[in-house]
Design a protein around this motif. Sequence first.
Motif, PDB file in Angstrom:
ATOM      1  N   UNK A   1     -30.209 -37.858  48.959  1.00 22.55           N
ATOM      2  CA  UNK A   1     -30.683 -36.859  47.999  1.00 22.55           C
ATOM      3  C   UNK A   1     -29.505 -36.054  47.465  1.00 22.55           C
ATOM      4  N   UNK A   2     -29.566 -35.702  46.193  1.00 15.98           N
ATOM      5  CA  UNK A   2     -28.462 -34.961  45.576  1.00 15.98           C
ATOM      6  C   UNK A   2     -28.141 -33.679  46.332  1.00 15.98           C
ATOM      7  N   UNK A   3     -29.210 -32.999  46.822  1.00 12.78           N
ATOM      8  CA  UNK A   3     -29.016 -31.705  47.500  1.00 12.78           C
ATOM      9  C   UNK A   3     -28.265 -31.870  48.823  1.00 12.78           C
ATOM     10  N   UNK A   4     -28.255 -33.062  49.379  1.00 20.16           N
ATOM     11  CA  UNK A   4     -27.620 -33.296  50.685  1.00 20.16           C
ATOM     12  C   UNK A   4     -26.225 -33.890  50.578  1.00 20.16           C
ATOM     13  N   UNK A   5     -25.810 -34.234  49.373  1.00 13.90           N
ATOM     14  CA  UNK A   5     -24.534 -34.930  49.228  1.00 13.90           C
ATOM     15  C   UNK A   5     -23.334 -34.042  49.538  1.00 13.90           C
ATOM     16  N   UNK A   6     -23.422 -32.769  49.192  1.00 10.86           N
ATOM     17  CA  UNK A   6     -22.334 -31.844  49.507  1.00 10.86           C
ATOM     18  C   UNK A   6     -22.186 -31.666  51.004  1.00 10.86           C
ATOM     19  N   UNK A   7     -23.324 -31.558  51.690  1.00 12.08           N
ATOM     20  CA  UNK A   7     -23.321 -31.407  53.146  1.00 12.08           C
ATOM     21  C   UNK A   7     -22.724 -32.641  53.803  1.00 12.08           C
ATOM     22  N   UNK A   8     -23.102 -33.825  53.308  1.00  2.00           N
ATOM     23  CA  UNK A   8     -22.572 -35.074  53.848  1.00  2.00           C
ATOM     24  C   UNK A   8     -21.054 -35.139  53.659  1.00  2.00           C
ATOM     25  N   UNK A   9     -20.586 -34.713  52.508  1.00  2.00           N
ATOM     26  CA  UNK A   9     -19.137 -34.726  52.250  1.00  2.00           C
ATOM     27  C   UNK A   9     -18.408 -33.830  53.242  1.00  2.00           C
ATOM     28  N   UNK A  10     -18.996 -32.667  53.537  1.00  5.91           N
ATOM     29  CA  UNK A  10     -18.377 -31.751  54.513  1.00  5.91           C
ATOM     30  C   UNK A  10     -18.391 -32.352  55.916  1.00  5.91           C
ATOM     31  N   UNK A  11     -19.486 -33.051  56.258  1.00 10.12           N
ATOM     32  CA  UNK A  11     -19.550 -33.707  57.566  1.00 10.12           C
ATOM     33  C   UNK A  11     -18.464 -34.781  57.691  1.00 10.12           C
ATOM     34  N   UNK A  12     -18.262 -35.550  56.631  1.00 11.55           N
ATOM     35  CA  UNK A  12     -17.233 -36.597  56.648  1.00 11.55           C
ATOM     36  C   UNK A  12     -15.848 -35.999  56.883  1.00 11.55           C
ATOM     37  N   UNK A  13     -15.600 -34.833  56.284  1.00 10.66           N
ATOM     38  CA  UNK A  13     -14.312 -34.161  56.492  1.00 10.66           C
ATOM     39  C   UNK A  13     -14.211 -33.622  57.913  1.00 10.66           C
ATOM     40  N   UNK A  14     -15.296 -33.009  58.389  1.00  9.26           N
ATOM     41  CA  UNK A  14     -15.295 -32.416  59.728  1.00  9.26           C
ATOM     42  C   UNK A  14     -15.077 -33.467  60.812  1.00  9.26           C
ATOM     43  N   UNK A  15     -15.691 -34.640  60.663  1.00 14.18           N
ATOM     44  CA  UNK A  15     -15.597 -35.679  61.685  1.00 14.18           C
ATOM     45  C   UNK A  15     -14.551 -36.746  61.345  1.00 14.18           C
TER      46      UNK A  15
ATOM     47  N   UNK B   1     -17.651 -46.066  51.585  1.00 18.99           N
ATOM     48  CA  UNK B   1     -19.043 -46.233  51.181  1.00 18.99           C
ATOM     49  C   UNK B   1     -19.253 -45.517  49.854  1.00 18.99           C
ATOM     50  N   UNK B   2     -20.209 -45.992  49.108  1.00 16.81           N
ATOM     51  CA  UNK B   2     -20.548 -45.392  47.815  1.00 16.81           C
ATOM     52  C   UNK B   2     -21.857 -44.628  47.948  1.00 16.81           C
ATOM     53  N   UNK B   3     -21.873 -43.389  47.484  1.00 14.28           N
ATOM     54  CA  UNK B   3     -23.087 -42.573  47.563  1.00 14.28           C
ATOM     55  C   UNK B   3     -23.907 -42.745  46.286  1.00 14.28           C
ATOM     56  N   UNK B   4     -25.185 -43.050  46.466  1.00 15.49           N
ATOM     57  CA  UNK B   4     -26.135 -43.256  45.363  1.00 15.49           C
ATOM     58  C   UNK B   4     -27.186 -42.154  45.428  1.00 15.49           C
ATOM     59  N   UNK B   5     -27.594 -41.647  44.274  1.00 14.97           N
ATOM     60  CA  UNK B   5     -28.621 -40.602  44.237  1.00 14.97           C
ATOM     61  C   UNK B   5     -29.971 -41.142  44.717  1.00 14.97           C
ATOM     62  N   UNK B   6     -30.616 -40.396  45.613  1.00 17.09           N
ATOM     63  CA  UNK B   6     -31.939 -40.763  46.087  1.00 17.09           C
ATOM     64  C   UNK B   6     -33.017 -40.400  45.080  1.00 17.09           C
ATOM     65  N   UNK B   7     -34.203 -40.979  45.253  1.00 14.25           N
ATOM     66  CA  UNK B   7     -35.326 -40.698  44.367  1.00 14.25           C
ATOM     67  C   UNK B   7     -36.420 -39.938  45.089  1.00 14.25           C
TER      68      UNK B   7
END
Length: 221
Positions: free
Chosen positions: A54-68, A74-80
């Motif tokens: 989901x678009x709203x979760x993509x920023x959080x995921x990016x921060x998690x990737x940096x943190x860990x 991988x390519x991020x695709x917008x959810x429906x």
Amino acid sequence: MKYYAIIVAGGSGNRMQTETPKQFLLLKNLPVLMHTIKAFAQSDTQPKILLVLNKEQQGYWKRLCEEFNFRIPHQVIDGGAERFYSVKNAINSINEESFVAIHDAVRPLVSKKLIDGCFKEAELHGNVIAAVQSSDSVRMFKDDKTSALKRNEIFLVQTPQTFSLKILKEAYRQDYSVSFTDDASVVEAIGEAIHILEGERNNIKITYPVDLELAELLLKR
């Protein structure tokens, strides 16, 4: 032949009794979703990984990737709004002849053997889904009555569900239906017979708090 893995991460944390979506919960000190992506990255097939989020979760995921320090490509695709549209968005981003495995983000214990086996079987038959035979007695409730079903005829469906891109493109041109509970049901609706490959008991779906505890135990083993 090209290979793709679509990781569908659209779930919420409602049934986990937590505000954090379950794909982001920690499992052995790493978010569930990272375990899932790692499983596909470590397979012999080496599919290109598409993460539907989901678009709203993509920023959080990016921060998690940096943190860990998570660096698996991988390519991020917008959810429906529905899983159907999430998968469709990912399929529409693929334009080369390929086989595509679609997998729940919250099945982090999927093995390399099952991933590679699904791709091989899909190449032979055009499609295959992982499923395990029911080990419990099963009853159907209908019209206020229950009736026993034959346990050896009941299969519990898992992911990966793997298909040729050609079949998926045709199937996902259909209009959405509430009867589409997984990708196999979408493909079956265009008249394709679905093939089954024996899944794995360890390939559990993280849905309830006890599932996370069980996954921790299985990882320790």
